[in-house]
Design an enzyme around this catalytic site. Structure first.
Site, short mmCIF file in Angstrom:
data_model
loop_
_atom_site.label_atom_id
_atom_site.label_comp_id
_atom_site.label_asym_id
_atom_site.label_seq_id
_atom_site.Cartn_x
_atom_site.Cartn_y
_atom_site.Cartn_z
N THR A 1 1.14 -0.67 -0.37
CA THR A 1 -0.26 0.14 -0.10
C THR A 1 0.62 1.24 0.18
O THR A 1 1.09 1.62 -0.80
CB THR A 1 -1.29 -0.18 1.45
OG1 THR A 1 -0.25 -0.26 2.40
CG2 THR A 1 -2.16 -1.06 0.98
N LYS B 1 4.28 -6.88 4.25
CA LYS B 1 3.64 -4.88 3.80
C LYS B 1 3.43 -4.62 5.32
O LYS B 1 3.56 -4.93 6.31
CB LYS B 1 2.58 -5.07 2.82
CG LYS B 1 1.29 -5.71 3.77
CD LYS B 1 0.29 -4.21 3.07
CE LYS B 1 0.60 -3.33 3.31
NZ LYS B 1 -0.51 -2.50 4.50
N THR C 1 -1.86 -1.71 8.28
CA THR C 1 -2.59 -3.37 7.80
C THR C 1 -0.57 -3.73 8.15
O THR C 1 -0.35 -3.25 6.45
CB THR C 1 -2.60 -4.07 7.57
OG1 THR C 1 -4.69 -3.03 7.38
CG2 THR C 1 -3.10 -5.46 7.44
N GLU D 1 7.13 5.27 7.52
CA GLU D 1 6.08 6.18 7.14
C GLU D 1 7.56 7.40 7.02
O GLU D 1 7.37 7.53 8.25
CB GLU D 1 4.72 6.65 7.17
CG GLU D 1 3.98 5.56 6.33
CD GLU D 1 2.10 5.69 7.11
OE1 GLU D 1 2.01 6.78 7.58
OE2 GLU D 1 1.80 5.31 6.07
N ASN E 1 0.97 11.67 7.23
CA ASN E 1 -0.85 11.49 7.35
C ASN E 1 -0.84 12.91 7.94
O ASN E 1 -2.18 12.74 9.10
CB ASN E 1 -0.11 11.23 9.15
CG ASN E 1 0.70 9.81 8.81
OD1 ASN E 1 0.23 8.86 8.31
ND2 ASN E 1 1.84 9.41 9.23
N THR F 1 -9.17 13.37 0.99
CA THR F 1 -10.44 13.51 0.83
C THR F 1 -10.92 14.23 -0.41
O THR F 1 -11.04 15.33 -0.09
CB THR F 1 -11.28 13.16 2.27
OG1 THR F 1 -10.82 12.69 3.01
CG2 THR F 1 -13.24 12.50 1.85
#
Lengths: 405, 405
Positions: free
Chosen positions: B156, B182, B193, B279, B400, B405
């Site tokens: 991802t 991952k 995840t 990240e 982050n 959106t």
């Protein structure tokens, strides 16, 4: 709190309650600027009932060890506090320094050394320049207006002093509770010491003073988290000198709930000020959890949300990212089921047993405020809790990564 | 691991062990780019002993619930996995989607649906486009070289696929263990995840496969933390098909320690790759704690250090801030006393029952490397543990906080 007859005292400090005197000076402990206060003294005209709550850290510093010993009898009359050097992680010599701080203050004030509370905040692992404290202490002039100087002298990375006071009436007498606190963020090479001092002129029975303080701390300072790190020197102390007169407030006394509300009110006000002034913080984050199976569950969930770096970065970015809030509640250990949960952000419901459509752009705009409020209902019981924190910003990383040695 | 005769397989994947086939395709679950793999299949030529370890999250997603049910008999033969949408926090329909994924894979492979492991990672709270999975699945071509495609399809926010494999010999037979994983960082609106799949062609008794996996995960994935947040879908699965022949390795078998070392070796390699690709991470942070009273204490202390935002920002800033490391150990809950502790950073001792003088400029330069190693000896016992993480960077906050959106 709004239903209780508490009145905030604008500009109130730890010397708002009667019979307390305070002052501060520049001892040059670390900061060279001659106008930078770094040594403070608080004194009561008469002996106080006193209590402390302390960090659970494994490396509890000498100031904690000495203060805990001095408050073991539920009695104290003065506080000496310094900023610049935390006097922790410095071996047995540090313990001796903390004892000396109490002795110097006691000699100057004419009280017993074991009635003196000792607090230090600042660099960890450095030697405390105890000689400078000894030499500067006589320069402190105590006054009933000295509360703000005290609050300024204990600041480290704080950008503003944190103070509050409240008054209430009981059977013709007027009582006051005051307080000050210093920051809970950390900055190299300082440690995150959180110090708070609460005073009241109400006459408090030593039998209830500890529960009075621990109840208030449980709803305020213990629900505050900037970055999850705690320090070896965190402490909160409450002193009650009874200077306002009246019946002693002991177990079961009718005024006890009101006094508890007043102490909690001041503690929560200081906690909100601490959160808003967290390192690099742009916003105060308030997380209210209701409908939890137990208070411990409510606190767990609220703390997990306010501590989550992903929630904190979303708040910084004005991102109404409800998934992150639910995920944090889910790993908090609190009893929580997807279908029972309802979540609101800034008063807008975004989840109720499933995603609820909402105007994302409008909610994002509403997040661009100084205070962000998240409300989560767990649907598992009647317990509730509120946690306080701040957003996570690039400024936090900058402040804490600068290599300043 | 160096004392065991394990040999790393350069470019090794989950299909390095014999009898495993894998492949992937673009189903268009979320990513529009036609060359972006997002649906993957792993199949064994014969039934496998299988085990899983799963997130303890309260909102465990449908893929976890179905996989746990399918692996309850210690048996599996295939894995279907997708990225793009996590199929969690989507109510009862999500559970049905996870069942359908298993059914579609089973029909295509000619195996029983309850021998299929199901995994999903991606956006939380979105509807999984199950029709696209159904329609794209027949496009997957399975091959013994398909391991890397599988590893790419589950990515991802990962910037690189994570893979490893190792071989060892036992009584004339050559066994292999392979794996892929991952990322464990989060990015809006994706959830964190962490998925890992381990394969081996060794013949493993179902009676030992769970402990084999949980021992390995305890020393690797469970000691990894990017930001402390865990997701509803985290899982690690081990499949053993016995294709390499030889005696079945069961309880007390002489080859079991070697097999355990091999599985752990691959798991640790994947964990290091995950940490390095956290990240915004610039550096891998490895924290080794020795001399702890118990393994649990060692793990607690190591995890607290690797999770501390103050340690992580100091690592980012090349700041040899030993105080922050000790403070994190002190609040971890592990048994630790100031006078018993010794601390090294990048091999340089900085504390031994008290501060030790060291060349700060030299150590700061030494911190400007891709891997930072902190070693803490608690002097309280014989237990040890290693935790893996990364630095905290402005880039983490940027990633982050972006409102997408």
């Amino acid at each position: 709190m709004t239903e209780t007859p508490l009145s905030d005292v604008p500009g109130g400090t730890i010397t708002t309650p009667r019979g307390f005197l305070a002052g501060a000076t520049h001892a040059g402990i670390k900061y060279p600027e001659p106008d930078r206060l770094d040594l403070a003294l608080l004194s009561s005209e008469r002996p106080c009932a006193g209590a402390g709550v302390y960090t659970q850290h494994a490396f509890r510093g000498p100031p904690i060890l000495i203060t805990e010993r001095h408050l073991a009898n539920g009695r104290a009359q003065a506080v000496i506090a310094n900023s610049g050097v935390s006097n922790s992680l410095y071996g047995d010599e540090g313990l001796r320094f903390a004892e000396q701080m109490a002795e110097y203050a006691a000699a100057q004030l004419g009280v017993a050394a074991d009635d003196v509370v000792v607090a230090s905040t600042g660099v960890t692992g450095w030697r405390l320049p105890i000689e400078r404290i000894r030499d500067a202490l006589p320069n402190i002039t105590l006054s009933p207006d000295g509360g703000e100087s005290f609050a300024r002298a204990i600041m480290t990375t704080d950008t503003v002093p944190k103070q509050a006071a409240v008054r209430f009436e009981w059977q013709g007498a007027t009582y006051a509770v005051g307080g000050c606190a210093k920051g809970s963020g950390m900055i190299h090479p300082n440690m995150a010491t959180m110090l708070a001092f609460l005073t009241t002129d109400a006459p408090v029975d030593p039998a209830v003073i500890h529960s009075l303080l621990s109840d208030a701390a449980g709803e305020s300072f213990n629900m505050l988290t900037i970055d999850g790190d705690t320090s070896p020197n965190d402490m909160v102390v409450l002193l009650a000198n009874g200077a306002a007169g009246g019946e002693t407030i002991g177990p079961g006394h009718a005024a006890l709930p009101l006094l508890r509300a007043a102490v909690t009110h001041v503690a929560v006000s200081l906690t909100r000020q601490l959160a808003r002034d967290g390192e690099g913080a742009g916003k105060l984050l308030v997380v209210r959890v209701e409908g939890a199976a137990t208070v411990e569950d409510a606190r767990r969930a609220a703390r997990a949300i306010v501590l989550s770096p992903l929630v904190k970065t979303a708040v910084y970015g004005n991102d109404p990212n409800w998934g992150r809030v639910l995920v944090a509640a889910g790993y908090s250990g609190a009893q929580v089921r997807e279908r029972d949960v309802a979540l609101s952000i800034q008063g807008v419901e975004v989840f109720r047993g499933g995603a609820v459509p909402f105007d994302e752009a409008a909610l994002s705009r509403s997040l661009a405020q100084e205070e962000v409020r998240i409300e989560l209902h767990l649907g598992a019981g009647d317990a509730s809790a509120t946690a306080y924190g701040c957003d996570l910003t690039p400024e936090y990383v900058r402040i804490n990564s600068e290599y300043t040695t």
